[in-house]
Design a protein around this motif. Sequence first.
Motif, short mmCIF file in Angstrom:
data_model
loop_
_atom_site.label_atom_id
_atom_site.label_comp_id
_atom_site.label_asym_id
_atom_site.label_seq_id
_atom_site.Cartn_x
_atom_site.Cartn_y
_atom_site.Cartn_z
N LEU A 1 42.22 44.05 39.89
CA LEU A 1 41.64 45.09 39.07
C LEU A 1 41.40 44.50 37.69
CD1 LEU A 1 40.92 48.14 38.83
CD2 LEU A 1 43.23 48.47 37.97
N THR B 1 39.97 45.08 33.88
CA THR B 1 39.60 46.05 32.85
C THR B 1 38.88 45.26 31.77
OG1 THR B 1 41.56 47.35 33.33
CG2 THR B 1 40.43 47.82 31.27
N ILE C 1 36.12 49.34 34.41
CA ILE C 1 36.95 48.61 35.37
C ILE C 1 36.07 48.15 36.53
CG2 ILE C 1 39.12 49.76 34.81
CD1 ILE C 1 38.70 51.56 37.22
N ILE D 1 36.59 45.83 40.46
CA ILE D 1 37.52 45.24 41.42
C ILE D 1 36.86 44.00 42.02
CG2 ILE D 1 38.76 45.62 43.60
CD1 ILE D 1 38.81 48.61 42.80
N THR E 1 45.73 44.51 42.77
CA THR E 1 45.55 45.86 43.28
C THR E 1 45.48 45.82 44.81
OG1 THR E 1 44.25 47.89 43.12
CG2 THR E 1 43.01 45.83 43.12
N LEU F 1 39.98 53.40 44.82
CA LEU F 1 40.77 53.48 43.60
C LEU F 1 40.86 54.92 43.10
CD1 LEU F 1 41.89 51.65 40.99
CD2 LEU F 1 39.77 52.52 40.07
N ALA G 1 47.65 49.63 40.69
CA ALA G 1 47.64 48.29 40.10
C ALA G 1 49.06 47.82 39.83
CB ALA G 1 46.84 48.28 38.81
#
Length: 150
Positions: A46, A48, A68, A70, A94, A102, A113
Amino acid sequence: MLKYLIRILLVILLASCSSTGGKDHLRSKEITLQIVNTQEKNQHFLLTVITDGKETDQAAAVLPKSFIIITNENKEAKVKLNLTTKYTIKVAKTTVKNIDELQNKKKSGQKVAGPLLANVKFTPTKHSDTLKIKINNDIHKKVPELPNSE
């Protein structure tokens, strides 16, 4: 005289539209974020991505934003980033494989996470294609306690 003035205004308008549009591809670029130093196969991460934004020398500014993403099975994700803007990229493991999964797990109160594995500062340039983010798999292992030396 009016026709001449209209033609000049039309040329100026067309020139101004084409000059800003011609530089749009230079203002942002798709960058591949790649996680390295992990032995696990099919592990998703994951990411950010955060920026405080910035002012530019032109009338436009890059607004603060956060999003975010993935990674795929190859531990990669493609993102479009503004050039010469500072970003902070945070990485965590994650168990989810996509944003829909998610959101569903978050709604049901499940943990999505693990602990923070990397916190990278990055400023893309026109030469940036891939950012390799190194993580240390041992970063969150418990450190053995030292024997008491009394």
